[in-house]
Enzyme design. Sequence first.
Site, PDB file in Angstrom:
ATOM      1  CE  LYS A   1      -3.727  -0.612   2.471  1.00  0.00           C
ATOM      2  NZ  LYS A   1      -4.313  -0.829   3.797  1.00  0.00           N
TER       3      LYS A   1
ATOM      4  N   GLY B   1      -8.317  -7.012   4.172  1.00  0.00           N
ATOM      5  CA  GLY B   1      -9.151  -6.977   5.371  1.00  0.00           C
ATOM      6  C   GLY B   1      -8.600  -7.758   6.553  1.00  0.00           C
TER       7      GLY B   1
ATOM      8  NE  ARG C   1      -5.250  -4.709  -3.844  1.00  0.00           N
ATOM      9  CZ  ARG C   1      -5.877  -4.829  -2.701  1.00  0.00           C
ATOM     10  NH1 ARG C   1      -5.217  -4.809  -1.588  1.00  0.00           N
ATOM     11  NH2 ARG C   1      -7.167  -4.960  -2.666  1.00  0.00           N
TER      12      ARG C   1
ATOM     13  N   GLY D   1      15.179 -38.657  -6.056  1.00  0.00           N
ATOM     14  CA  GLY D   1      13.936 -39.113  -5.446  1.00  0.00           C
ATOM     15  C   GLY D   1      13.735 -38.279  -4.198  1.00  0.00           C
ATOM     16  CB  THR D   2      12.894 -34.733  -3.786  1.00  0.00           C
ATOM     17  OG1 THR D   2      11.774 -34.748  -4.666  1.00  0.00           O
ATOM     18  CG2 THR D   2      14.115 -34.223  -4.499  1.00  0.00           C
TER      19      THR D   2
ATOM     20  CE1 TYR E   1      13.621 -36.860 -15.387  1.00  0.00           C
ATOM     21  CE2 TYR E   1      15.746 -36.847 -16.518  1.00  0.00           C
ATOM     22  CZ  TYR E   1      14.841 -37.455 -15.662  1.00  0.00           C
ATOM     23  OH  TYR E   1      15.143 -38.647 -15.071  1.00  0.00           O
TER      24      TYR E   1
HETATM   25  P1  ADP Z   1      -7.671  -2.463   3.763  1.00  0.00           P
HETATM   26  O1  ADP Z   1      -6.237  -2.774   3.623  1.00  0.00           O
HETATM   27  O2  ADP Z   1      -8.400  -3.381   4.648  1.00  0.00           O
HETATM   28  O3  ADP Z   1      -8.327  -2.209   2.450  1.00  0.00           O
HETATM   29  P2  ADP Z   1      -7.359   0.358   4.062  1.00  0.00           P
HETATM   30  O4  ADP Z   1      -6.169   0.826   4.786  1.00  0.00           O
HETATM   31  O5  ADP Z   1      -7.292   0.387   2.595  1.00  0.00           O
HETATM   32  O6  ADP Z   1      -7.739  -1.080   4.575  1.00  0.00           O
HETATM   33  O7  ADP Z   1      -8.549   1.254   4.568  1.00  0.00           O
HETATM   34  C1  ADP Z   1      -9.876   0.898   4.475  1.00  0.00           C
HETATM   35  C2  ADP Z   1     -10.670   1.993   3.826  1.00  0.00           C
HETATM   36  O8  ADP Z   1     -10.524   3.240   4.460  1.00  0.00           O
HETATM   37  C3  ADP Z   1     -10.256   2.185   2.405  1.00  0.00           C
HETATM   38  O9  ADP Z   1     -11.305   1.753   1.579  1.00  0.00           O
HETATM   39  C4  ADP Z   1     -10.042   3.646   2.223  1.00  0.00           C
HETATM   40  O10 ADP Z   1     -10.861   4.095   1.191  1.00  0.00           O
HETATM   41  C5  ADP Z   1     -10.450   4.279   3.531  1.00  0.00           C
HETATM   42  N1  ADP Z   1      -9.417   5.232   3.900  1.00  0.00           N
HETATM   43  C6  ADP Z   1      -8.181   4.958   4.326  1.00  0.00           C
HETATM   44  N2  ADP Z   1      -7.477   6.088   4.523  1.00  0.00           N
HETATM   45  C7  ADP Z   1      -8.291   7.108   4.207  1.00  0.00           C
HETATM   46  C8  ADP Z   1      -8.136   8.514   4.176  1.00  0.00           C
HETATM   47  N3  ADP Z   1      -6.990   9.111   4.514  1.00  0.00           N
HETATM   48  N4  ADP Z   1      -9.186   9.253   3.792  1.00  0.00           N
HETATM   49  C9  ADP Z   1     -10.342   8.664   3.459  1.00  0.00           C
HETATM   50  N5  ADP Z   1     -10.553   7.342   3.449  1.00  0.00           N
HETATM   51  C10 ADP Z   1      -9.539   6.560   3.822  1.00  0.00           C
HETATM   52 MG    MG Z   2      -7.780  -0.994   1.092  1.00  0.00          MG
END
Ligand code: ADP
Ligand code: MG
Length: 878
Positions: free
Chosen positions: A22, A100, A333, A764-765, A850
């Site tokens: 991220k 999540g 991503r 023959g692992t 192989y």
């Molecule tokens: P996950 O990895 O579970 O997706 P995130 O870190 O992406 O969690 O956060 C969850 C949600 O919170 C995301 O969908 C994002 O849109 C929202 N979010 C995160 N940071 C901000 C921010 N600075 N402003 C507004 N929304 C945010």
């Molecule tokens: Mg997210």
Amino acid sequence: MAKYVYDFTEGDRNQKDLLGGKGANLAEMTNLGLPVPPGFTITSEACRRYLAEGSVPEGLDQEVAGHLEALEAQMGRKLGQAGDPLLVSVRSGAKFSMPGMMETVLNIGLNDESVHGLAKQAGGNDRFAWDSYRRLIQMFGKTVLGIDGDLFERALDTLKGRRQDTDLDAGELQGLVETYKGIVREQTGKDFPADPREQMRLAVMAVFDSWNAPRAILYRRQERIPADLGTAVNIMAMVFGNYGNDSGTGVAFTRDPGSGQQGIYGDYLQNAQGEDVVAGIRNTIPLEGLESIDRHSYDELLRIMEVLENHYRDLCDIEFTIERGKLWMLQTRVGKRTAAAAFRIATQLVDQGLITMDEAVTRVTGDQLAQLMFPRFDSGAPKKKIAKGMNASPGAAVGKVVFSSERAVELADQGEDVILVRRETNPDDLSGMIAAKGVLTSRGGKTSHAAVVARGMGKTCVCGAEELEVHTAERRFTAPGGVTVSEGDVVSIDGTTGEIYLGEVPVVDSAVVEYFEGAAEPRDDLVRAVDRLMRHADEARRLGIRANADTPEDAARARRFGGEGIGLCRTEHMFLGERRQLVEDLVLATTDEARQQALDALEPLQKADFIGIFQAMDGAPVTIRLIDPPLHEFLPDIVDLSIKAATDTATDKDRRLLAAVKRLHEQNPMLGLRGVRLGLVIPGLFAMQVRAIAQAAKEVPGAKPEIMIPLVAAVQELEAVREEAVRILAETGVEALVGTMIEVPRAALTAGRIAEAAEFFSFGTNDLTQMAWGFSRDDVESAFFSRYLDLGIFGVSPFESLDEEGVGRLVRIAAEEGRAARPDLHLGICGEHGGDPASIHFCHDVGLDYVSCSPFRIPVARLEAGRAALIDTDSDTR
Ligand code: ADP
Ligand code: MG
Ligand code: MG
């Protein structure tokens, strides 16, 4: 002094190890000039130190404070300042995406004072300010303070009644904040922390800690993500999708992650904050709907999606928020996708000129190909469709309906196939999703938790089947037309079409398997994509692909699937069935004459077996392993025999057999009289097999036998057997390589010597792993492997994926020293690992000639061997 914090302007997408996926991609988007709220990333290194030391590493607090000040200066607001507060989110983000699984807290910086400042910023929008505040307490309470989230949910539900959360007014939300604060006090004995910096600090630690939350551990194990990476933490200025109807939040894909089709895919929710979209709080609208709500932001989003696709040269998934008509990018991503989409997208990108064929092959995996070879529902079979949902993750799954994760695990443990049915899933459902054959939800779109996680696991999933009413507590769901399905009833779900059927629908082979079977020219576009990528992988690969096949049927399939020979033809089955009688005679023989008689009777039978296989292989090499297991495996069970020998009707033979079985009984049969040892102890046994091979080869023009001696540990063993084999071959006038398995550690360690008597090695692992670790495969997997996996002693069973550090070292030593002694030594692998992607890459790196695997795995091995060669030469695309 280590640097623990990086501003978004400092990083880039190649820094996933340090900044997490991220953080690295937020930095990349920032540097592309896309609208990303400013912020900074605390490295995963800081997390690792925190987890190891149990406290925040020295210097981190100061560094964070420095970056926060810079952020405050840039925004012209101070964190949580009463009159005009800056709010931030604190977001987890590891190297590999774990949707999540870990924690995120939004709206940090709010308290009883700053909530008024926020309202003022929003032009007197009190409702928005109190909504943000209650969200903070709710999220913070659950994730940082560890309070049961249901307590907050219930308070909200009670207040809402039949209304939606957007119908609550400022006064009601303010009341809710008081209720929430009461919950916090009651549950923790303390007040909700009002100090913004304290909030932030606690949230950062909670994100660190969430790396080791049980569900995160389970997910990592499932996805084979190493346990020691830690997560980075992103702190960024908040933008607000919950201002009102001119705001909102959404998720989008640049292509359909289900099919790979180009287009606009996503979900949007007005007047909402991030989590709401995936949590299924309200029903989202399809992304196209945004066009009529906010044309400007919609066009901007499409433009950015194009920028991202061209930049990443791949499907991207995106999280965004619109704040009063202004679009903000919150995450991107390279998106997860189904196996079919992966193959289609890879070739589409080639056709668009974005990537080369070489790169395209590296973009698909053997595991994905294996998924495409799964069976699907028989389209001709009668079926009773009861509803249709979204085709979230393909495949055909049949099973008994269950309504909770616990029940799914329970029934699966009893060997039942189950379908987990939920209104929507949440991260706590992970164990049930793993246990189930398929997942069915009544709410949530293609980006819902159920869909994302199921796709990641390659599990069949139908989501958002809104016609279904799921009554979890009563363990039943209803479908249109008065259909009621209760726990234990069987349903069939089609993750490719989204259809749901009552009862069991029969399944048939996949089109991709038909293509490999050579059924016809590729018809649909998926098969065409597979065809193109497989051809290219075949051109690129250096490894040969052989099959483990013992019968003409398997040999023929191996050929059709592209096998270039047989790497392991076991001869054990040639001693089973009605031929057991002859083995018994062999064991009971007390004179040379009697023994030879038994062997003479076996020889023509074996010869016929080999003829069948040579014919099926049509001139391709066939490595035949002489008999390997201990003889008593071919004799009747000792208990049965004892009972029989004790009765009046027992024959003399029964009694002699029992005596023989007792004599042959071994404490550790795996380490006993088997393989080459058997050949040296029972005169004539190996000679009979070699003669059968030679005679068979003589009758099949072009036959290319290779004779393989199992379980050799010392060159002297091999020399003794080899001499006899070479003599018999010369007598019959048949040419064949004579070589050995390398499956005993001593053989690997003396490979230079052994190579003097071997024309080829085949690793023959299975045995090599067993003997290198000193544990018996048949006993240990159920006994303690799960504990070992929990403890991180290995990330994946060494029987599944070759243990490069230990067993791999033996392979390397043997390959190098064997080749040094005999430069034209032919090297292969015939353990289970020959079909495992990671192990195939290892075999490529070590320079084997192989790999040999089961016929069905051959396409996977071809693809992975191609990928290994391409990744090798172009490390950039890994
Ligand atoms: P996950 O990895 O579970 O997706 P995130 O870190 O992406 O969690 O956060 C969850 C949600 O919170 C995301 O969908 C994002 O849109 C929202 N979010 C995160 N940071 C901000 C921010 N600075 N402003 C507004 N929304 C945010
Ligand atoms: Mg997210
Ligand atoms: Mg073996």
